[in-house]
Design a protein around this motif. Structure first.
Motif, mmCIF file in Angstrom:
data_model
loop_
_atom_site.group_PDB
_atom_site.id
_atom_site.type_symbol
_atom_site.label_atom_id
_atom_site.label_comp_id
_atom_site.label_asym_id
_atom_site.label_seq_id
_atom_site.Cartn_x
_atom_site.Cartn_y
_atom_site.Cartn_z
ATOM 1 N N LEU A 192 0.886 -1.179 0.000
ATOM 2 C CA LEU A 192 0.000 0.000 0.000
ATOM 3 C C LEU A 192 0.906 1.206 0.000
ATOM 4 N N ASN A 193 0.652 2.128 -0.926
ATOM 5 C CA ASN A 193 1.561 3.248 -1.091
ATOM 6 C C ASN A 193 0.799 4.565 -1.095
ATOM 7 N N ASP A 194 0.399 4.993 0.125
ATOM 8 C CA ASP A 194 -0.321 6.249 0.311
ATOM 9 C C ASP A 194 -1.784 6.138 -0.132
ATOM 10 N N VAL A 195 -2.506 5.330 0.598
ATOM 11 C CA VAL A 195 -3.932 5.112 0.313
ATOM 12 C C VAL A 195 -4.782 6.060 1.160
ATOM 13 N N ASN A 196 -5.691 6.768 0.498
ATOM 14 C CA ASN A 196 -6.596 7.716 1.153
ATOM 15 C C ASN A 196 -8.016 7.514 0.655
ATOM 16 N N PHE A 197 -8.962 7.319 1.564
ATOM 17 C CA PHE A 197 -10.381 7.310 1.167
ATOM 18 C C PHE A 197 -11.241 7.342 2.423
ATOM 19 N N THR A 198 -12.503 7.690 2.244
ATOM 20 C CA THR A 198 -13.454 7.587 3.350
ATOM 21 C C THR A 198 -14.695 6.873 2.836
ATOM 22 N N ILE A 199 -15.377 6.162 3.733
ATOM 23 C CA ILE A 199 -16.670 5.596 3.365
ATOM 24 C C ILE A 199 -17.702 5.949 4.433
ATOM 25 N N SER A 200 -18.948 6.039 3.979
ATOM 26 C CA SER A 200 -20.049 6.414 4.851
ATOM 27 C C SER A 200 -20.775 5.175 5.333
ATOM 28 N N GLU A 201 -21.502 5.364 6.411
ATOM 29 C CA GLU A 201 -22.414 4.357 6.954
ATOM 30 C C GLU A 201 -23.319 3.784 5.850
ATOM 31 N N GLY A 202 -23.351 2.456 5.747
ATOM 32 C CA GLY A 202 -24.285 1.822 4.815
ATOM 33 C C GLY A 202 -23.790 1.705 3.383
ATOM 34 N N GLU A 203 -22.607 2.218 3.100
ATOM 35 C CA GLU A 203 -22.099 2.140 1.723
ATOM 36 C C GLU A 203 -21.499 0.773 1.425
ATOM 37 N N ILE A 204 -21.711 0.299 0.204
ATOM 38 C CA ILE A 204 -21.097 -0.951 -0.251
ATOM 39 C C ILE A 204 -20.066 -0.606 -1.316
ATOM 40 N N ILE A 205 -18.814 -0.894 -0.988
ATOM 41 C CA ILE A 205 -17.698 -0.529 -1.856
ATOM 42 C C ILE A 205 -17.079 -1.796 -2.432
ATOM 43 N N ALA A 206 -16.996 -1.887 -3.750
ATOM 44 C CA ALA A 206 -16.261 -2.990 -4.378
ATOM 45 C C ALA A 206 -14.823 -2.557 -4.586
ATOM 46 N N ILE A 207 -13.886 -3.434 -4.263
ATOM 47 C CA ILE A 207 -12.464 -3.147 -4.494
ATOM 48 C C ILE A 207 -11.972 -4.080 -5.599
ATOM 49 N N LEU A 208 -11.519 -3.474 -6.678
ATOM 50 C CA LEU A 208 -11.072 -4.223 -7.855
ATOM 51 C C LEU A 208 -9.622 -3.898 -8.148
ATOM 52 N N GLY A 209 -8.962 -4.851 -8.790
ATOM 53 C CA GLY A 209 -7.587 -4.594 -9.204
ATOM 54 C C GLY A 209 -6.876 -5.914 -9.413
ATOM 55 N N PRO A 210 -5.786 -5.899 -10.168
ATOM 56 C CA PRO A 210 -5.080 -7.141 -10.477
ATOM 57 C C PRO A 210 -4.460 -7.775 -9.238
ATOM 58 N N SER A 211 -4.131 -9.030 -9.329
ATOM 59 C CA SER A 211 -3.452 -9.737 -8.250
ATOM 60 C C SER A 211 -2.186 -8.972 -7.870
ATOM 61 N N GLY A 212 -1.981 -8.803 -6.570
ATOM 62 C CA GLY A 212 -0.773 -8.121 -6.113
ATOM 63 C C GLY A 212 -0.913 -6.619 -5.968
ATOM 64 N N CYS A 213 -2.123 -6.057 -6.205
ATOM 65 C CA CYS A 213 -2.281 -4.596 -6.147
ATOM 66 C C CYS A 213 -2.476 -4.097 -4.720
ATOM 67 N N GLY A 214 -2.682 -5.015 -3.758
ATOM 68 C CA GLY A 214 -2.781 -4.590 -2.363
ATOM 69 C C GLY A 214 -4.133 -4.800 -1.710
ATOM 70 N N LYS A 215 -5.038 -5.503 -2.378
ATOM 71 C CA LYS A 215 -6.399 -5.668 -1.847
ATOM 72 C C LYS A 215 -6.410 -6.384 -0.490
ATOM 73 N N SER A 216 -5.724 -7.532 -0.432
ATOM 74 C CA SER A 216 -5.712 -8.300 0.824
ATOM 75 C C SER A 216 -5.028 -7.515 1.939
ATOM 76 N N THR A 217 -3.957 -6.842 1.590
ATOM 77 C CA THR A 217 -3.237 -6.057 2.589
ATOM 78 C C THR A 217 -4.146 -4.956 3.162
ATOM 79 N N LEU A 218 -4.906 -4.301 2.301
ATOM 80 C CA LEU A 218 -5.814 -3.248 2.770
ATOM 81 C C LEU A 218 -6.851 -3.815 3.738
ATOM 82 N N LEU A 219 -7.435 -4.960 3.389
ATOM 83 C CA LEU A 219 -8.436 -5.557 4.291
ATOM 84 C C LEU A 219 -7.804 -5.950 5.622
ATOM 85 N N GLN A 220 -6.605 -6.523 5.562
ATOM 86 C CA GLN A 220 -5.938 -6.942 6.799
ATOM 87 C C GLN A 220 -5.619 -5.758 7.707
#
Ligand code: ADP
Ligand code: ADP
Length: 229
Positions: A19-47
């Motif tokens: 993860l290299n400088d990730v910034n975002f906010t989410i609101s109550e009740g929002e459903i956000i899909a996270i997409l991107g190629p293998s190795g882009c950092g998805k699992s790391t962000l969830l962890q």
């Protein structure tokens, strides 16, 4: 109202910034899909958000309260966050009932309250009649219903779903995609939903986050993301 705020988040493994400088906010009740190629950092962000690992830099806030920095990490079980895994990750020696009840045991609930809550979730996830079975005696779809019931049991504010449907066959995946979308909205729970499947992301999400090389490349409604010039 704002639920989650991620600021300047970095995580590295050796010389690799997952993860290299990730910034975002989410609101109550929002459903956000996270997409991107293998190795882009998805699992790391969830962890990071789940509290399974600590940031190298940056900050994670829930409800305006700091839950993680490089100096501080609020324990996973104290964050109102639960995870659903691609491979279900059920405890094989425990029945469906015990799997769903697992997180509730830590709360001060009576046996009857636990039973009521498990039965409520079994009904919600269409698992009635399966509560005494072991996971090995369930279909893949049923196992993931248990995984979702277990994650919902403690009424988390935020659900992290890591490719929850990708081990299912195509027909079941499409069926469950619609059911899940309906259910998550009914519960008004916030969700970060990792998927490789753009159709699934389109069907389920309010907004889509495209990650690339550990950075947020796009974060917008599905329509805007796919109609980008
Ligand atoms: P996915 O793409 O589904 O996230 P991965 O194969 O990237 O799955 O990762 C699976 C697990 O392996 C994760 O827990 C991740 O942290 C770990 N992992 C990924 N890449 C490496 C690596 N280069 N070295 C060690 N562990 C890794
Ligand atoms: P994704 O889930 O999008 O596949 P990951 O978060 O698993 O991505 O991985 C992001 C980057 O970090 C990849 O380059 C991966 O190889 C690396 N990585 C992930 N986990 C580890 C680990 N435990 N050790 C070393 N490198 C890792």
């Amino acid at each position: 109202t704002m639920l989650l705020k991620v600021s300047n988040l970095k995580q590295r493994y050796g010389n690799v910034y997952a993860l290299n400088d990730v910034n975002f906010t989410i609101s109550e009740g929002e459903i956000i899909a996270i997409l991107g190629p293998s190795g882009c950092g998805k699992s790391t962000l969830l962890q990071q958000i789940a509290g399974m690992q600590q940031p190298f830099m940056g900050e994670i806030k829930m409800d305006e309260v700091v839950v993680a920095t490089n100096q501080y990490q609020l324990a996973s079980e104290k964050r109102q966050v639960n995870m659903v895994f691609q491979d279900y990750a059920l405890w094989p020696h425990m029945t469906v009932f015990e799997n769903i009840a697992f997180g509730l045991k830590r709360k001060k609930l009576s046996k009857q309250e636990i039973k009521d809550r498990v039965e409520e979730l079994a009904s919600l996830m269409k698992l009635e009649g399966l509560l005494e079975r072991l996971p090995a005696h369930l279909s893949g779809g049923q196992q993931q219903r248990v995984g979702i019931a277990r994650a919902l049991a403690t009424k988390p504010r935020l659900l992290l779903m890591d490719e929850p449907l990708s081990n299912l066959d195509v027909k079941l995946r499409i069926e469950m995609r619609h059911e899940l979308s309906f259910l998550l909205r009914k519960l008004n729970i916030s969700v970060l939903y990792v998927t490789h499947d753009t159709d699934e992301a389109f069907a389920i999400s309010d907004r889509m986050m495209i990650l690339k090389d550990g950075q947020v490349e796009q974060f917008d409604t599905p329509r805007s993301v796919f109609e980008a010039p």
